[in-house]
Motif scaffolding. Structure first.
Motif, PDB file in Angstrom:
ATOM      1  N   THR A 250       6.251  -5.781   1.159  1.00  0.00           N
ATOM      2  CA  THR A 250       5.785  -4.780   2.121  1.00  0.00           C
ATOM      3  C   THR A 250       6.376  -3.417   1.766  1.00  0.00           C
ATOM      4  N   VAL A 251       5.783  -2.382   2.347  1.00  0.00           N
ATOM      5  CA  VAL A 251       6.330  -1.043   2.179  1.00  0.00           C
ATOM      6  C   VAL A 251       7.449  -0.860   3.192  1.00  0.00           C
ATOM      7  N   PHE A 252       8.623  -0.477   2.733  1.00  0.00           N
ATOM      8  CA  PHE A 252       9.709  -0.208   3.667  1.00  0.00           C
ATOM      9  C   PHE A 252       9.572   1.201   4.228  1.00  0.00           C
ATOM     10  N   ASP A 253       9.290   2.146   3.353  1.00  0.00           N
ATOM     11  CA  ASP A 253       9.054   3.518   3.816  1.00  0.00           C
ATOM     12  C   ASP A 253       8.395   4.346   2.718  1.00  0.00           C
ATOM     13  N   VAL A 254       7.770   5.446   3.120  1.00  0.00           N
ATOM     14  CA  VAL A 254       7.292   6.429   2.144  1.00  0.00           C
ATOM     15  C   VAL A 254       7.869   7.785   2.524  1.00  0.00           C
ATOM     16  N   VAL A 255       8.296   8.531   1.502  1.00  0.00           N
ATOM     17  CA  VAL A 255       8.925   9.828   1.730  1.00  0.00           C
ATOM     18  C   VAL A 255       8.225  10.846   0.846  1.00  0.00           C
ATOM     19  N   LEU A 256       7.968  12.014   1.404  1.00  0.00           N
ATOM     20  CA  LEU A 256       7.289  13.055   0.628  1.00  0.00           C
ATOM     21  C   LEU A 256       8.235  13.601  -0.436  1.00  0.00           C
ATOM     22  N   GLY A 257       7.720  13.754  -1.648  1.00  0.00           N
ATOM     23  CA  GLY A 257       8.506  14.308  -2.746  1.00  0.00           C
ATOM     24  C   GLY A 257       9.063  13.224  -3.639  1.00  0.00           C
ATOM     25  N   ARG A 258       9.525  13.642  -4.823  1.00  0.00           N
ATOM     26  CA  ARG A 258      10.129  12.662  -5.735  1.00  0.00           C
ATOM     27  C   ARG A 258      11.371  13.220  -6.399  1.00  0.00           C
ATOM     28  N   SER A 259      11.806  14.399  -5.959  1.00  0.00           N
ATOM     29  CA  SER A 259      13.005  14.989  -6.554  1.00  0.00           C
ATOM     30  C   SER A 259      14.223  14.570  -5.740  1.00  0.00           C
ATOM     31  N   GLU A 260      15.387  14.759  -6.343  1.00  0.00           N
ATOM     32  CA  GLU A 260      16.626  14.407  -5.680  1.00  0.00           C
ATOM     33  C   GLU A 260      16.756  15.189  -4.377  1.00  0.00           C
TER      34      GLU A 260
ATOM     35  N   TYR B 197       3.604  14.673  -4.953  1.00  0.00           N
ATOM     36  CA  TYR B 197       3.920  13.237  -5.003  1.00  0.00           C
ATOM     37  C   TYR B 197       4.753  12.775  -3.817  1.00  0.00           C
ATOM     38  N   ALA B 198       4.705  11.465  -3.599  1.00  0.00           N
ATOM     39  CA  ALA B 198       5.549  10.847  -2.589  1.00  0.00           C
ATOM     40  C   ALA B 198       6.270   9.671  -3.234  1.00  0.00           C
ATOM     41  N   THR B 199       7.391   9.281  -2.630  1.00  0.00           N
ATOM     42  CA  THR B 199       8.154   8.157  -3.157  1.00  0.00           C
ATOM     43  C   THR B 199       7.997   6.959  -2.229  1.00  0.00           C
ATOM     44  N   THR B 200       7.723   5.812  -2.818  1.00  0.00           N
ATOM     45  CA  THR B 200       7.585   4.578  -2.045  1.00  0.00           C
ATOM     46  C   THR B 200       8.856   3.752  -2.157  1.00  0.00           C
ATOM     47  N   PHE B 201       9.356   3.289  -1.017  1.00  0.00           N
ATOM     48  CA  PHE B 201      10.443   2.323  -1.016  1.00  0.00           C
ATOM     49  C   PHE B 201       9.826   0.998  -0.578  1.00  0.00           C
ATOM     50  N   ALA B 202       9.804   0.023  -1.474  1.00  0.00           N
ATOM     51  CA  ALA B 202       9.135  -1.238  -1.145  1.00  0.00           C
ATOM     52  C   ALA B 202      10.151  -2.360  -1.010  1.00  0.00           C
ATOM     53  N   ASP B 203       9.853  -3.279  -0.094  1.00  0.00           N
ATOM     54  CA  ASP B 203      10.655  -4.485   0.043  1.00  0.00           C
ATOM     55  C   ASP B 203      10.030  -5.521  -0.884  1.00  0.00           C
ATOM     56  N   LEU B 204      10.679  -5.770  -2.012  1.00  0.00           N
ATOM     57  CA  LEU B 204      10.052  -6.618  -3.031  1.00  0.00           C
ATOM     58  C   LEU B 204      10.127  -8.099  -2.679  1.00  0.00           C
ATOM     59  N   LYS B 205      10.949  -8.449  -1.708  1.00  0.00           N
ATOM     60  CA  LYS B 205      10.977  -9.853  -1.288  1.00  0.00           C
ATOM     61  C   LYS B 205       9.847 -10.140  -0.319  1.00  0.00           C
ATOM     62  N   LYS B 206       9.615  -9.193   0.590  1.00  0.00           N
ATOM     63  CA  LYS B 206       8.576  -9.406   1.603  1.00  0.00           C
ATOM     64  C   LYS B 206       7.222  -8.854   1.186  1.00  0.00           C
TER      65      LYS B 206
ATOM     66  N   ASP C 105       9.264   3.768  -6.424  1.00  0.00           N
ATOM     67  CA  ASP C 105       8.250   4.281  -7.345  1.00  0.00           C
ATOM     68  C   ASP C 105       7.570   5.483  -6.705  1.00  0.00           C
ATOM     69  N   GLU C 106       6.976   6.310  -7.566  1.00  0.00           N
ATOM     70  CA  GLU C 106       6.296   7.484  -7.029  1.00  0.00           C
ATOM     71  C   GLU C 106       4.803   7.199  -6.952  1.00  0.00           C
ATOM     72  N   HIS C 107       4.113   7.931  -6.100  1.00  0.00           N
ATOM     73  CA  HIS C 107       2.656   7.898  -6.123  1.00  0.00           C
ATOM     74  C   HIS C 107       2.124   9.241  -5.662  1.00  0.00           C
ATOM     75  N   PHE C 108       0.896   9.508  -6.065  1.00  0.00           N
ATOM     76  CA  PHE C 108       0.309  10.802  -5.779  1.00  0.00           C
ATOM     77  C   PHE C 108      -0.126  10.874  -4.319  1.00  0.00           C
ATOM     78  N   PHE C 109       0.217  11.955  -3.635  1.00  0.00           N
ATOM     79  CA  PHE C 109      -0.223  12.108  -2.246  1.00  0.00           C
ATOM     80  C   PHE C 109      -1.405  13.067  -2.174  1.00  0.00           C
ATOM     81  N   THR C 110      -1.170  14.357  -2.219  1.00  0.00           N
ATOM     82  CA  THR C 110      -2.296  15.310  -2.255  1.00  0.00           C
ATOM     83  C   THR C 110      -1.995  16.414  -3.269  1.00  0.00           C
ATOM     84  N   LYS C 111      -3.048  17.135  -3.613  1.00  0.00           N
ATOM     85  CA  LYS C 111      -2.892  18.236  -4.570  1.00  0.00           C
ATOM     86  C   LYS C 111      -1.907  19.265  -4.049  1.00  0.00           C
ATOM     87  N   LYS C 112      -2.000  19.492  -2.749  1.00  0.00           N
ATOM     88  CA  LYS C 112      -1.199  20.547  -2.163  1.00  0.00           C
ATOM     89  C   LYS C 112       0.262  20.137  -2.039  1.00  0.00           C
TER      90      LYS C 112
END
Ligand SMILES: [Zn+2]
Length: 407
Positions: free
Chosen positions: A177-187, A166-175, A156-163
């Motif tokens: 927890t957040v597995f990782d966050v990566v800046l951007g949401r484009s391919e 967005y960032a993309t969240t990779f979540a572990d839905l079993k645990k 899922d995406e979430h807002f990071f800063t105006k500048k």
């Protein structure tokens, strides 16, 4: 060692000699229990080279601060002929506070107590609170390096800063927890990260909103994953397109807040008076009533979960019929909805078999927003990522290893 000797809680290498109670402080006199082994070669013959007094900030008892005083030594190893300083269990080299004390400060600060307040209650500087906090965060982050790629992934995406956007969240839905966050949401911005991601074959299920970008990324990078639409996002999309079609019938009524709240609601959560009010409104727009009823049925369908294979087939049949009706609608917003729901029919179909949703990710996003707010925003994405992984990516258990073996 005298048999009646007691250890000091949290500092097992020290014997308790006496406790002095002051007004503000408790002073404990301690004494080293045993001579240590050499930390390098574990040689038992070590000679005391120098002695010096040491005072450790230890626990906090009610409103009293506990200090532990003992004599520490510098040793010389007879085996490897090298010098070393004693490190007590429950402390770290060169630190003037025990780990228990430092951990307490971390957990208090993490729980929301301000650095200023802790600085008053624990008699350490504000900067020290911050430094310790950062230190624990770094450690939590370090512990996470060997973790495995989750089998059930939420994207899922979430807002990071105006500048930086967005960032993309990779979540572990079993645990949860957040597995990782990566800046951007484009391919493009996720490509490099996903190419390097380990154990991608482990991912069996990916839950995501109806984003075609994420869908094509997942199809490309996770060969064994089945994509499942996120119920929350599907419900939201239906609501949005429905409100758009309403605006086409009655742009003035669409702006009426009271009416808007009624229209948004599920029919079951309307009181008889509210229902009557809505019916009166519908007298003016009979077509709108038909659309509203259609939306209620679609909504009910989308909310189903954990169905058996057999009942899923029945639901899919209903769903496809409704999608066909939408696609033939004279109203543009509904046609668009029909197209989207048709293009995502496989992913939505899997949603009925499955119970996990990205509401877990949404919850993590709330937590991440708090982290960001507490830090008054992050400018540097890596700092933000580290903080998020340390706080949303670990299971909450602080592990500590024994540092030194004593003879
Ligand atoms: Zn040695």
């Amino acid at each position: 060692m005298p048999p009646e000797a007691k250890e000091i809680l949290g500092l097992p290498d020290l014997n308790h000699i006496e406790t002095l109670y002051g007004n503000k402080r408790v002073l404990i006199h301690g004494e080293l229990r045993n001579r240590p082994l050499c930390p390098r070669c574990a040689h038992p013959h070590v000679r005391i080279k120098a002695s010096f007094p040491r005072v450790l900030r230890h626990l906090r008892l009610g409103n009293q601060l506990v200090r532990v005083r003992f004599t520490s030594h510098k040793y010389h190893c007879q085996g490897c002929k090298r010098y070393f300083n004693l490190t007590l269990q429950g402390t770290r080299p060169k630190k003037r506070s025990s780990e228990a004390f430092r951990l307490e400060v971390f957990e208090r600060h993490h729980g929301g107590v301000s650095g200023k307040h802790i600085s008053d209650t624990h008699e350490i500087s504000h900067a020290t609170v911050e430094r310790w906090y950062q230190g624990f965060i770094k450690e939590r982050y370090g512990e996470l390096k060997g973790k495995r790629t989750p089998r059930v992934l939420g994207i899922d995406e979430h807002f990071f800063t105006k500048k930086k956007g967005y960032a993309t969240t990779f979540a572990d839905l079993k645990k949860h927890t957040v597995f990782d966050v990566v800046l951007g949401r484009s391919e493009q911005s996720l490509e490099a990260y996903l190419r390097k991601m380990p154990e991608k074959h482990r991912v069996k299920i990916v839950v995501m909103d109806l984003s075609s970008t994420y869908r094509s990324i997942v199809k490309k990078h996770f060969p064994n994953a089945k994509i499942v639409a996120d119920r929350f996002h599907v419900v939201r999309l239906i609501g949005q397109q429905f409100l758009k079609s309403w605006a086409q019938f009655d742009p003035v009524g669409r702006k009426n807040r009271g009416l808007l709240s009624l229209m948004r609601r599920h029919e079951k959560s309307l009181s008889p008076e509210q229902r009557a009010k809505l019916e009166r409104y519908f007298e003016e727009f009979p077509h709108l009533k038909a659309i509203w009823e259609f939306k209620q049925r679609l909504h009910d369908l989308i909310r189903l979960k954990m169905l058996s294979k057999e009942s899923t087939w029945l639901v899919i049949h209903d769903y496809l019929r409704m999608v066909r009706e939408l696609k033939e609608s004279p109203i543009e917003a509904l046609r668009t909805l029909g197209e989207t729901l048709s293009s995502w029919r496989e992913e939505i179909g899997r949603m009925w078999r499955f119970s996990k949703t990205n509401s877990i990710t949404e919850g993590l996003h709330n937590k991440m927003e708090m982290i960001s707010r507490r830090a008054f925003g992050f400018r540097n994405f890596e700092n933000y990522r580290m903080r998020v992984l340390a706080l949303c990516g670990w299971d909450g258990v602080i592990r500590r290893k024994r540092k030194l073996i004593l003879a």
